[in-house]
Design a protein around this motif. Sequence first.
Motif, PDB file in Angstrom:
ATOM      1  N   VAL A  78       0.735  -1.108  -0.031  1.00 21.01           N
ATOM      2  CA  VAL A  78       0.050   0.048   0.151  1.00 21.01           C
ATOM      3  C   VAL A  78       1.070   1.228   0.033  1.00 21.01           C
ATOM      4  CG1 VAL A  78      -1.272   1.564   1.708  1.00 21.01           C
ATOM      5  CG2 VAL A  78      -2.005  -0.826   0.888  1.00 21.01           C
ATOM      6  N   LEU A 106      -2.657  12.073   2.364  1.00 22.14           N
ATOM      7  CA  LEU A 106      -3.399  10.769   2.026  1.00 22.14           C
ATOM      8  C   LEU A 106      -3.704   9.687   2.984  1.00 22.14           C
ATOM      9  CD1 LEU A 106      -4.146   8.806  -0.394  1.00 22.14           C
ATOM     10  CD2 LEU A 106      -1.786   8.111  -0.391  1.00 22.14           C
ATOM     11  N   ARG A 109      -5.435   6.528   3.177  1.00 23.69           N
ATOM     12  CA  ARG A 109      -5.927   5.519   2.481  1.00 23.69           C
ATOM     13  C   ARG A 109      -7.131   4.727   3.023  1.00 23.69           C
ATOM     14  NH1 ARG A 109      -0.175   5.160   1.243  1.00 23.69           N
ATOM     15  NH2 ARG A 109       0.293   5.032  -0.937  1.00 23.69           N
ATOM     16  N   ARG A 124      -8.900   9.826   1.027  1.00 24.15           N
ATOM     17  CA  ARG A 124      -9.193   9.075  -0.198  1.00 24.15           C
ATOM     18  C   ARG A 124     -10.167   8.171  -0.311  1.00 24.15           C
ATOM     19  NH1 ARG A 124      -4.313   5.942  -3.367  1.00 24.15           N
ATOM     20  NH2 ARG A 124      -4.918   4.339  -1.774  1.00 24.15           N
ATOM     21  N   ASP A 183     -10.187   2.958  -2.826  1.00 21.04           N
ATOM     22  CA  ASP A 183      -9.512   2.704  -3.947  1.00 21.04           C
ATOM     23  C   ASP A 183      -9.116   1.131  -3.935  1.00 21.04           C
ATOM     24  OD1 ASP A 183      -7.720   2.607  -6.096  1.00 21.04           O
ATOM     25  OD2 ASP A 183      -6.212   3.754  -5.126  1.00 21.04           O
ATOM     26  N   MET A 195      -6.881  12.632  -7.471  1.00 20.28           N
ATOM     27  CA  MET A 195      -5.649  12.302  -7.814  1.00 20.28           C
ATOM     28  C   MET A 195      -5.332  12.241  -9.142  1.00 20.28           C
ATOM     29  SD  MET A 195      -5.060   9.017  -5.040  1.00 20.28           S
ATOM     30  CE  MET A 195      -3.212   9.315  -5.409  1.00 20.28           C
ATOM     31  N   GLU A 224      -3.149  10.351 -11.664  1.00 17.56           N
ATOM     32  CA  GLU A 224      -2.321   9.128 -11.428  1.00 17.56           C
ATOM     33  C   GLU A 224      -2.525   8.049 -12.796  1.00 17.56           C
ATOM     34  OE1 GLU A 224      -3.016   6.772  -7.880  1.00 17.56           O
ATOM     35  OE2 GLU A 224      -5.142   6.929  -8.066  1.00 17.56           O
ATOM     36  N   GLY A 256      -0.363  11.195  -7.868  1.00 17.21           N
ATOM     37  CA  GLY A 256      -0.127   9.740  -7.266  1.00 17.21           C
ATOM     38  C   GLY A 256       0.809   9.169  -8.170  1.00 17.21           C
ATOM     39  N   THR A 257       2.343   9.420  -7.930  1.00 14.07           N
ATOM     40  CA  THR A 257       3.433   8.995  -8.393  1.00 14.07           C
ATOM     41  C   THR A 257       3.744   7.496  -8.670  1.00 14.07           C
ATOM     42  OG1 THR A 257       4.897   9.577  -6.819  1.00 14.07           O
ATOM     43  CG2 THR A 257       4.980  11.171  -8.629  1.00 14.07           C
ATOM     44  N   ASN A 258       3.002   6.883  -7.812  1.00 10.19           N
ATOM     45  CA  ASN A 258       3.207   5.588  -7.820  1.00 10.19           C
ATOM     46  C   ASN A 258       2.565   4.947  -8.897  1.00 10.19           C
ATOM     47  OD1 ASN A 258       4.104   5.999  -5.061  1.00 10.19           O
ATOM     48  ND2 ASN A 258       2.404   5.264  -4.246  1.00 10.19           N
ATOM     49  N   ASP A 259       1.161   5.332  -9.234  1.00 11.50           N
ATOM     50  CA  ASP A 259       0.503   4.716 -10.182  1.00 11.50           C
ATOM     51  C   ASP A 259       0.951   5.396 -11.500  1.00 11.50           C
ATOM     52  OD1 ASP A 259      -1.021   2.287  -9.422  1.00 11.50           O
ATOM     53  OD2 ASP A 259      -2.403   3.592  -8.164  1.00 11.50           O
ATOM     54  N   ARG A 292       4.135  -1.787 -11.179  1.00 10.60           N
ATOM     55  CA  ARG A 292       4.948  -1.302 -10.096  1.00 10.60           C
ATOM     56  C   ARG A 292       5.269  -2.400  -8.984  1.00 10.60           C
ATOM     57  NH1 ARG A 292       0.319   2.141  -6.945  1.00 10.60           N
ATOM     58  NH2 ARG A 292       1.087   1.563  -4.952  1.00 10.60           N
ATOM     59  N   CYS A 313       1.034  12.922  -3.480  1.00  8.05           N
ATOM     60  CA  CYS A 313       1.250  11.827  -2.441  1.00  8.05           C
ATOM     61  C   CYS A 313       1.831  10.776  -2.814  1.00  8.05           C
ATOM     62  CB  CYS A 313      -0.183  11.964  -1.884  1.00  8.05           C
ATOM     63  SG  CYS A 313      -1.352  11.191  -3.323  1.00  8.05           S
ATOM     64  N   GLY A 314       2.230  10.507  -3.820  1.00 11.66           N
ATOM     65  CA  GLY A 314       3.159   9.193  -4.318  1.00 11.66           C
ATOM     66  C   GLY A 314       4.384   9.438  -3.370  1.00 11.66           C
TER      67      GLY A 314
HETATM   68  C1  PEP Z   1      -0.190   6.419  -5.932  1.00 10.25           C
HETATM   69  O1  PEP Z   1      -0.583   5.794  -6.634  1.00 10.25           O
HETATM   70  O2  PEP Z   1       0.932   7.345  -6.151  1.00 10.25           O
HETATM   71  C2  PEP Z   1      -0.759   6.670  -4.560  1.00 10.25           C
HETATM   72  C3  PEP Z   1      -0.227   7.467  -3.621  1.00 10.25           C
HETATM   73  O3  PEP Z   1      -1.630   5.552  -4.385  1.00 10.25           O
HETATM   74  P1  PEP Z   1      -1.317   4.146  -3.902  1.00 10.25           P
HETATM   75  O4  PEP Z   1      -0.420   3.970  -3.693  1.00 10.25           O
HETATM   76  O5  PEP Z   1      -2.384   3.974  -2.775  1.00 10.25           O
HETATM   77  O6  PEP Z   1      -1.946   3.506  -5.306  1.00 10.25           O
END
Ligand code: PEP
Length: 659
Positions: free
Chosen positions: A104, A410, A412, A448, A451, A544, A546, A567-570, A580, A617-618
Amino acid sequence: MERSTIVRVHEGLHARPATRFVKLAKGFESDVELVKDGKAVSAKSSVKLMLLAVKENQEVTVRANGADAIEAIEALIGYLENPKAGLDDEEPKPAADAVSDTPVASVGESALPAPGGPNGLRGVAASEGFAIGPAFAHFPPDIAGQGRMLQESEIAGEIDRFRAAIGAVQARMDKILAQDTLSGGDRGIVAALRDIAADDSLTGEAEGLIEGGNDAISAVITAASTIAADFSAVDDHYLNARADDVHAVGRQICLVLLGQDDVSLENIPEGAILIADDIGAWDLARAPLKRIGGVICGHGGATSHIAIIARSHGIPAVLGLGDSVNALRTAREVALDGTSGHVIIDPDAATRADFATRVEAAAKERAGLSVFKTVTPKLANGKVIEVAANIGSLEEIEAAQEAGAMGVGLFRTELLFMRHMHLPSEDMQAETYAALAEAFAPYPVIVRTLDIGGDKPIAGIEFPDEENPFLGWRGIRMCLDRPDIFKRQLRALLRAAVHGNIKVMLPMVADIEEVRQTRVLVDECAAELKAEGVPYATFDLGVMIETPAAVLIAPALAKEVAFFSIGTNDLTQYIMAADRLNPTVAKLNDVTNPAVMMAIELTAKAGVAAGIMVGMCGEAAGRPDLIARFLEMGLTELSMSPASIQRAKKTIMDLAAGA
Ligand code: PEP
Ligand code: MG
């Protein structure tokens, strides 16, 4: 005598309502059964009732036989027909979190080179930080029965011994429940275990086996395995997790019968690295967390209960090692990097020195950074940059506040849904969000909306089988298709907004219509609350960013929302088309790739032009090497795991000072 009815209990007879129903049934002398689809079970066993998996709106029959049968049927039918039953009673967490290994909070890159070598293992990086210390292997031995048949003359005595053991286990659990120090979640876990220990299905099954000539320990092991197997076989993720509870209770009873204490964590040496296949909630509720230097587990992932506890206590953790954790059973010393997921067994002198340096450097850095806890970072032009926390549970509030979080960027909400055997009620959600808002007021708390997708199924939502759940029915898509679930969350958020500075953001937005439809639902919820006379306050709605689609329509989106949070992760995985979680394409899954940086810049430009707040928030938000670029682009809020907050504040202050 029997009567049928349609169950109106909110979300059916999940664990707590089942326990309540049983309590009610036990108040009558009559034998009482509940019948569903032709299957009858004793209404005096919560285990059997749970296994019957009675859902809301299903037809059931209450059957009673005895002097007070009429009263029993009346009372039990009344309970089943009450839609409010179960609403006020939230479910304890499953003893062993059975959630997926999907991080997460994926942690950032290690600041130092990743350790390797022949004794190296790799698991899920679940709680960041370095640790090195003596290994404390916690592999409680399996308990075996005596394996001999009892003489007829021994049976009564063995049953007495068994009943005394059950009594002792219940008394032990009552003692734990009486402790003031027990958190709400831990209390729920222990209470659930106590219910199982007291349940007729376990005691009845075991006593039947003893009467058949089995010794008490063998009987308990067999009875617990049978019931656990029933829980495992149900097509319900959360009922499956009860199997671990049953085993935990069976183990406690056997230990009393053996006159042994459980292998306890109470004596773990200062700074030791706890190594286990799994650490049950039962152990965790009693563990001296302050003494634990690090945690390594075969089971668990970044969203598991142990990961959350480790993160909130700042304990580095590597989980999900699978069977390779067995290689650590005989280790004397272990080093771990909770940021990269590396574990080193009995490190050689060079690695030991390397880790000692890292641990020392981290401690020094922490000590040096602690002055930034209360700092409000500003740019040279006086603009305040909000450095906020990413969290997923109320347990993490303390760690965020300790770090000096300027609110939550953020929250979650998935864990709230994943921890329970049923969908969380509006009241329970409102309380959680209000507690958050109050804890951080006047800073904002950005919640958020749910999700979740088919990769992390939750009780109460049927997800279709999908070829590619990351591109499927998840996040805002699922929520808009399930207004019953979504509206409950939105109503809870409107109610919580009375208690502080709540903002709400939508995940996975790809189409402007998703925002518009959400607004309609928010307005609908507000109108309902008004009509019901329930206090509420409006909140800022943001999205977000993303998905690549959201980046490309950012100028239009910016006109419809109060803020962006990148949301840099997604975003990285979708821009780069690189999963990822797939280590084979990890090189491509790089936020510094020019394509991703361009997407971030386009988003920031659109937000700044429209005059709305642009935050991130990534995980990239906490990277000291990237913060300057994000600030240049116009971001004014950075949200990250609490452990990164003070370093980020320092980075911003250094930039402002031209360092
Ligand atoms: C993201 O995608 O950057 C994010 C903050 O959300 P999550 O990591 O929960 O998908
Ligand atoms: Mg995301």
